[in-house]
Write a protein that holds these residues in place. Structure first.
Motif, PDB file in Angstrom:
ATOM      1  N   VAL A   1      42.122  27.895  42.529  1.00  0.00           N
ATOM      2  CA  VAL A   1      42.636  29.256  42.400  1.00  0.00           C
ATOM      3  C   VAL A   1      43.987  29.171  41.690  1.00  0.00           C
ATOM      4  O   VAL A   1      44.962  28.686  42.259  1.00  0.00           O
ATOM      5  CB  VAL A   1      42.794  29.932  43.776  1.00  0.00           C
ATOM      6  CG1 VAL A   1      43.318  31.353  43.605  1.00  0.00           C
ATOM      7  CG2 VAL A   1      41.473  29.946  44.528  1.00  0.00           C
ATOM      8  N   GLU A   2      44.003  29.614  40.447  1.00  0.00           N
ATOM      9  CA  GLU A   2      45.235  29.536  39.657  1.00  0.00           C
ATOM     10  C   GLU A   2      46.198  30.648  40.082  1.00  0.00           C
ATOM     11  O   GLU A   2      45.791  31.785  40.298  1.00  0.00           O
ATOM     12  CB  GLU A   2      44.918  29.671  38.166  1.00  0.00           C
ATOM     13  CG  GLU A   2      44.075  28.529  37.604  1.00  0.00           C
ATOM     14  CD  GLU A   2      44.792  27.194  37.661  1.00  0.00           C
ATOM     15  OE1 GLU A   2      46.043  27.197  37.597  1.00  0.00           O
ATOM     16  OE2 GLU A   2      44.117  26.158  37.774  1.00  0.00           O
ATOM     17  N   THR A   3      47.455  30.274  40.213  1.00  0.00           N
ATOM     18  CA  THR A   3      48.488  31.246  40.586  1.00  0.00           C
ATOM     19  C   THR A   3      49.242  31.684  39.332  1.00  0.00           C
ATOM     20  O   THR A   3      49.683  30.848  38.540  1.00  0.00           O
ATOM     21  CB  THR A   3      49.486  30.622  41.585  1.00  0.00           C
ATOM     22  OG1 THR A   3      48.772  30.208  42.755  1.00  0.00           O
ATOM     23  CG2 THR A   3      50.551  31.635  41.988  1.00  0.00           C
TER      24      THR A   3
ATOM     25  N   ASN B   1      36.174  53.121  40.257  1.00  0.00           N
ATOM     26  CA  ASN B   1      35.406  51.878  40.126  1.00  0.00           C
ATOM     27  C   ASN B   1      36.328  50.664  39.997  1.00  0.00           C
ATOM     28  O   ASN B   1      36.083  49.610  40.598  1.00  0.00           O
ATOM     29  CB  ASN B   1      34.494  51.956  38.898  1.00  0.00           C
ATOM     30  CG  ASN B   1      33.334  52.916  39.095  1.00  0.00           C
ATOM     31  OD1 ASN B   1      32.956  53.202  40.232  1.00  0.00           O
ATOM     32  ND2 ASN B   1      32.782  53.421  38.008  1.00  0.00           N
ATOM     33  N   LEU B   2      37.398  50.816  39.219  1.00  0.00           N
ATOM     34  CA  LEU B   2      38.344  49.711  39.053  1.00  0.00           C
ATOM     35  C   LEU B   2      39.076  49.403  40.361  1.00  0.00           C
ATOM     36  O   LEU B   2      39.342  48.236  40.668  1.00  0.00           O
ATOM     37  CB  LEU B   2      39.358  50.049  37.957  1.00  0.00           C
ATOM     38  CG  LEU B   2      38.816  50.014  36.522  1.00  0.00           C
ATOM     39  CD1 LEU B   2      39.859  50.512  35.543  1.00  0.00           C
ATOM     40  CD2 LEU B   2      38.367  48.602  36.156  1.00  0.00           C
ATOM     41  N   ASP B   3      39.392  50.433  41.127  1.00  0.00           N
ATOM     42  CA  ASP B   3      40.031  50.220  42.431  1.00  0.00           C
ATOM     43  C   ASP B   3      39.116  49.420  43.357  1.00  0.00           C
ATOM     44  O   ASP B   3      39.567  48.517  44.075  1.00  0.00           O
ATOM     45  CB  ASP B   3      40.381  51.559  43.083  1.00  0.00           C
ATOM     46  CG  ASP B   3      41.574  52.229  42.419  1.00  0.00           C
ATOM     47  OD1 ASP B   3      42.333  51.531  41.726  1.00  0.00           O
ATOM     48  OD2 ASP B   3      41.733  53.453  42.585  1.00  0.00           O
ATOM     49  N   GLN B   4      37.830  49.754  43.349  1.00  0.00           N
ATOM     50  CA  GLN B   4      36.868  49.025  44.172  1.00  0.00           C
ATOM     51  C   GLN B   4      36.719  47.580  43.693  1.00  0.00           C
ATOM     52  O   GLN B   4      36.639  46.642  44.500  1.00  0.00           O
ATOM     53  CB  GLN B   4      35.511  49.736  44.152  1.00  0.00           C
ATOM     54  CG  GLN B   4      35.524  51.104  44.837  1.00  0.00           C
ATOM     55  CD  GLN B   4      34.201  51.828  44.705  1.00  0.00           C
ATOM     56  OE1 GLN B   4      33.298  51.368  44.008  1.00  0.00           O
ATOM     57  NE2 GLN B   4      34.076  52.972  45.368  1.00  0.00           N
ATOM     58  N   LEU B   5      36.702  47.392  42.377  1.00  0.00           N
ATOM     59  CA  LEU B   5      36.600  46.043  41.829  1.00  0.00           C
ATOM     60  C   LEU B   5      37.845  45.215  42.141  1.00  0.00           C
ATOM     61  O   LEU B   5      37.743  44.007  42.382  1.00  0.00           O
ATOM     62  CB  LEU B   5      36.394  46.105  40.314  1.00  0.00           C
ATOM     63  CG  LEU B   5      34.996  46.529  39.855  1.00  0.00           C
ATOM     64  CD1 LEU B   5      34.978  46.763  38.359  1.00  0.00           C
ATOM     65  CD2 LEU B   5      33.965  45.478  40.244  1.00  0.00           C
ATOM     66  N   GLU B   6      39.000  45.859  42.158  1.00  0.00           N
ATOM     67  CA  GLU B   6      40.230  45.136  42.493  1.00  0.00           C
ATOM     68  C   GLU B   6      40.167  44.587  43.915  1.00  0.00           C
ATOM     69  O   GLU B   6      40.575  43.456  44.180  1.00  0.00           O
ATOM     70  CB  GLU B   6      41.444  46.055  42.352  1.00  0.00           C
ATOM     71  CG  GLU B   6      42.758  45.342  42.611  1.00  0.00           C
ATOM     72  CD  GLU B   6      43.966  46.212  42.345  1.00  0.00           C
ATOM     73  OE1 GLU B   6      45.077  45.666  42.295  1.00  0.00           O
ATOM     74  OE2 GLU B   6      43.795  47.429  42.198  1.00  0.00           O
ATOM     75  N   LEU B   7      39.618  45.388  44.836  1.00  0.00           N
ATOM     76  CA  LEU B   7      39.455  44.919  46.214  1.00  0.00           C
ATOM     77  C   LEU B   7      38.514  43.721  46.270  1.00  0.00           C
ATOM     78  O   LEU B   7      38.752  42.749  46.999  1.00  0.00           O
ATOM     79  CB  LEU B   7      38.922  46.051  47.092  1.00  0.00           C
ATOM     80  CG  LEU B   7      39.873  47.242  47.304  1.00  0.00           C
ATOM     81  CD1 LEU B   7      39.169  48.340  48.099  1.00  0.00           C
ATOM     82  CD2 LEU B   7      41.138  46.796  48.031  1.00  0.00           C
ATOM     83  N   ARG B   8      37.438  43.791  45.484  1.00  0.00           N
ATOM     84  CA  ARG B   8      36.478  42.683  45.473  1.00  0.00           C
ATOM     85  C   ARG B   8      37.080  41.430  44.832  1.00  0.00           C
ATOM     86  O   ARG B   8      36.823  40.311  45.283  1.00  0.00           O
ATOM     87  CB  ARG B   8      35.215  43.100  44.723  1.00  0.00           C
ATOM     88  CG  ARG B   8      34.398  44.175  45.439  1.00  0.00           C
ATOM     89  CD  ARG B   8      33.122  44.513  44.701  1.00  0.00           C
ATOM     90  NE  ARG B   8      32.225  43.376  44.605  1.00  0.00           N
ATOM     91  CZ  ARG B   8      31.043  43.408  44.006  1.00  0.00           C
ATOM     92  NH1 ARG B   8      30.625  44.538  43.440  1.00  0.00           N
ATOM     93  NH2 ARG B   8      30.290  42.335  43.950  1.00  0.00           N
ATOM     94  N   VAL B   9      37.887  41.601  43.789  1.00  0.00           N
ATOM     95  CA  VAL B   9      38.538  40.459  43.144  1.00  0.00           C
ATOM     96  C   VAL B   9      39.485  39.767  44.122  1.00  0.00           C
ATOM     97  O   VAL B   9      39.520  38.530  44.221  1.00  0.00           O
ATOM     98  CB  VAL B   9      39.303  40.915  41.882  1.00  0.00           C
ATOM     99  CG1 VAL B   9      40.233  39.813  41.381  1.00  0.00           C
ATOM    100  CG2 VAL B   9      38.319  41.294  40.777  1.00  0.00           C
TER     101      VAL B   9
ATOM    102  N   ALA C   1      37.994  31.977  47.858  1.00  0.00           N
ATOM    103  CA  ALA C   1      38.165  30.709  47.144  1.00  0.00           C
ATOM    104  C   ALA C   1      39.346  29.931  47.716  1.00  0.00           C
ATOM    105  O   ALA C   1      39.289  28.705  47.863  1.00  0.00           O
ATOM    106  CB  ALA C   1      38.372  30.973  45.650  1.00  0.00           C
ATOM    107  N   SER C   2      40.425  30.639  48.041  1.00  0.00           N
ATOM    108  CA  SER C   2      41.591  29.986  48.636  1.00  0.00           C
ATOM    109  C   SER C   2      41.243  29.387  50.001  1.00  0.00           C
ATOM    110  O   SER C   2      41.698  28.285  50.338  1.00  0.00           O
ATOM    111  CB  SER C   2      42.738  30.996  48.779  1.00  0.00           C
ATOM    112  OG  SER C   2      43.872  30.402  49.355  1.00  0.00           O
TER     113      SER C   2
END
Length: 224
Positions: free
Chosen positions: A115-117, A48-56, A63-64
């Motif tokens: 988008v903060e870097t 689930n976290l891997d999928q969320l990372e892709l979405r993030v 946004a960029s």
């Protein structure tokens, strides 16, 4: 009598041993099942976290892209307001078009996208150094337009993987390499925008000089 007691205890021990083994086996099986269940849960959570990372990452990219679109829109509106075509229409039409352009610019500026870097101390220092190097050239644009363009092109050549058309500023390249990847992209975009604006300015100046030359030739012909 003693022999009978010994035989009874041996028989009792023999009966208790299978029961203890059965209880012990049940405990082992219980622990084994719990371990398997925890591994399954951990695997599902990680997936689930891997999928969320892709979405993030997709969210940040979107946004960029919106940030870039805002920059492009503002640049296009600004270029229209300062174009040669705007100088060759009636004052009333120019005023009306400027009102429309200002309205569009105002609506564009109401959209806030940021988008903060994430940077470490070294990347932050490199970004400030690169920004300072660009600003120094921009501040001297009016003094020598051609020299400023040449220097900006050498900075841009240090940011691109393509074969540059001219020399590369090696010092600037080493500074940019120390920046975060997102900052490297923003630096490159800023240089592209500056070079486009310079090119448009040169075209405007060339067109203006051509028009002045044509007017002078026309006046000289009339005098002859």
């Amino acid at each position: 009598m003693a022999q009978a007691r010994i035989s009874a205890k041996a028989s009792e021990g023999a009966q208790q041993q299978p029961q203890q083994q059965q209880q012990s086996g049940g405990q082992l099986r219980g622990r084994f099942y719990r371990s398997t269940s925890m591994a399954d849960r951990s695997s599902r959570l990680l997936e689930n976290l891997d999928q969320l990372e892709l979405r993030v990452e997709a969210f940040r990219d979107a946004a960029s892209a919106m940030e870039q679109e805002k920059e492009i829109l503002l640049e296009m509106i600004h270029n229209i307001q300062n174009s040669q075509d705007m100088r060759h229409i009636s004052e009333g039409e120019r005023e009306e078009l400027n009102l429309t352009a200002n309205r569009l610019m105002g609506r564009t500026l109401t959209v806030e996208v940021s988008v903060e870097t994430i940077r470490n101390a070294q990347q932050q220092e490199s970004l400030l150094h690169a920004t300072k190097m660009i600003d120094e050239i921009v501040n001297k644009l009016l003094d020598d337009l051609e020299d400023a363009k040449t220097r900006l092109m050498s900075l841009y050549g240090a940011c691109t993987s393509d074969v540059p058309a001219g020399p590369i500023d090696q010092k600037f390249q080493s500074v940019v390499i120390g920046c975060a990847i997102e900052d490297q992209k923003k630096i490159k975009r800023r240089l592209e925008t500056l070079l486009r604006n310079l090119e448009n300015s040169e075209k405007s100046i060339t067109l203006l000089e051509h028009q002045k030359s044509s007017v002078r030739q026309s006046c000289n012909s009339k005098q002859d």
